[in-house]
Design an enzyme around this catalytic site. Structure first.
Site, short mmCIF file in Angstrom:
data_model
loop_
_atom_site.label_atom_id
_atom_site.label_comp_id
_atom_site.label_asym_id
_atom_site.label_seq_id
_atom_site.Cartn_x
_atom_site.Cartn_y
_atom_site.Cartn_z
CB THR A 148 -0.96 -0.01 1.20
OG1 THR A 148 -0.22 -0.23 2.41
CG2 THR A 148 -2.02 -1.09 1.05
CB THR A 149 1.80 3.82 2.41
OG1 THR A 149 1.85 3.08 3.63
CG2 THR A 149 0.40 4.40 2.22
CE LYS A 170 0.19 -3.38 3.40
NZ LYS A 170 -0.54 -2.51 4.42
CB VAL A 172 5.29 1.46 5.96
CG1 VAL A 172 6.23 0.53 5.24
CG2 VAL A 172 4.28 2.02 4.98
N GLY A 173 2.60 1.70 8.11
CA GLY A 173 1.86 2.63 8.96
C GLY A 173 0.70 1.91 9.62
CB THR A 181 2.39 -8.95 11.51
OG1 THR A 181 3.16 -8.02 10.78
CG2 THR A 181 1.84 -10.01 10.60
#
Length: 393
Positions: A148-149, A170, A172-173, A181
């Site tokens: 995604t990001t 995947k 990161v935010g 997770t």
């Protein structure tokens, strides 16, 4: 654990395609499946706003058997009501039917913007032509399609005995997992005892993905899955757990260093705690502190912010500031010592030098007992604020 170059685990295939979830036309729809029966272990978010994908997966993995997962990126399908639930069931059922599998052996995971329905018309059109992918492998494409990001795909391969383990992830935010997770999928051709597989998977997740935090926000879609189809034969459970830990930790560090807007990986090593749970709690408090994060980003040797963060653990009454030790890298900054102005300047310069690296290690010894835990995070930058203030615009 073998040092040979790891290959693709036998019997796993990948399909990726664009179905209109992403605005840029990239692949956003992924199917990862085993051509042979597989045992499965999984952990999920504890969010009270968990999406229908999580609910369906919890039901599907109850018997410890599953053959694959369909992943939809850029749309979380969370807070979408009965329509969202029905859409998730339809997608999972259609993928299973296309592959000739029982619906209960296909998992589904979603990630992205909350509160939006799937673009079902375009998804249905694609599902009409879905079939078993030709040839094994394709994990690199899957790692990219589930993003995604993220600024880069996250994939790791490890050999163990005569088997191979591959992991992709995947996220990161919106990242402070709780028994899960973000989205992480492991596939191996090792044969494992199902009960032992489940135990070791949970142990590894607790020490890796449950030890990472980017912004203290727990996702509504967190999912971690391990498929094992046994086509490479049995492997030693201890060796496999070591390999899984190696793979998971590599993904964790990659996720933390790729945190939204992140420039630095932060590793907080807590030792001397009453128990591991206390060590984890203290480590999370430090790595989640905005003041610690911004100091790391600015290479500001303001180690007092770490002391402040430890002090926020007010319920841990056995933490005594007179016994605590704090260091940055190999540089001990606390307890204070009579150094003189020049020595203090040299100390700050040494800390600043450590902070200029891509990976920052903060060590904390509570000197209570032998509990220990290491947590991972990242710095806080202008990029994080900019990205998240414009996420849907």
């Amino acid at each position: 654990m073998s040092d040979s170059t790891p290959k693709t685990p036998r019997g796993f295939v990948v399909h990726t395609a664009p179905v209109g979830l992403a605005d840029d036309g990239r692949d956003d729809f992924t199917v990862l499946a085993s051509t042979a029966p597989a045992t499965v272990s999984a952990v999920f978010t504890r969010s009270r706003f968990a999406g229908p994908s999580v609910v369906l997966c919890r039901e599907a993995v109850a018997d410890g058997q599953a053959r694959g997962v369909v992943v939809l990126a850029r749309n979380a399908n969370v807070a979408t009501g009965l329509e969202g639930e029905e859409n998730a069931r339809e997608v999972r059922e259609a993928v299973a039917r296309a592959l000739g599998l029982p619906e209960g052996e296909m998992l589904i995971a979603s990630t992205g913007v909350i509160g939006r329905q799937y673009p079902m018309e375009s998804i249905r059109e694609h599902l009409k032509t879905l079939e078993w992918p030709a040839g094994e492998g394709g994990f690199d494409r899957a790692a990219r399609a589930i993003m995604t990001t993220d600024t880069r795909p996250k994939e790791v391969r490890v050999s163990v005995g005569g088997a191979t383990l591959v992991g992709i992830a995947k996220g990161v935010g919106m990242l402070e997992p709780d028994m899960a997770t973000l989205l992480t999928f492991f596939a191996t051709d090792a044969r494992l005892d199902p009960a032992e597989q489940d135990r070791l998977f949970r142990r590894v997740m607790d020490r890796t993905f449950n030890a990472v935090s980017i912004d203290t926000d727990t996702s509504t879609s967190d999912t971690a899955v391990l498929f094992a189809n046994g086509l490479a034969g049995e492997v030693d459970a201890g060796e496999f757990e070591e390999a899984l830990h190696t793979a998971a930790l590599a993904l964790v560090k990659d996720i933390a260093s790729d945190g939204e807007g992140a420039a630095k990986l932060i590793e907080v090593q807590v030792t001397g705690a009453r128990d591991d749970a206390q060590a984890k709690r203290v480590g999370k408090t430090v790595v989640n502190s905005p003041l610690v994060k911004t100091a790391v980003h600015g290479c500001d040797p303001n180690w007092g912010r770490v002391a402040m963060a430890i002090g926020k653990c007010s319920d841990d009454t056995d933490i005594d500031q007179e016994r605590v030790t704090i260091r940055f890298g190999e540089v001990e900054v606390y307890p204070p010592k009579a150094r003189g102005d020049q020595a203090d300047d040299a100390l700050r310069a040494a800390v600043a030098e450590h902070l200029r690296g891509d990976e920052v290690v903060i060590g904390i010894d509570l000197a209570i007992a032998d509990g220990a835990f290491t947590v991972y995070g990242c710095d806080l930058t202008e990029g994080y604020v900019r990205l998240n203030s414009e996420y849907t615009t």
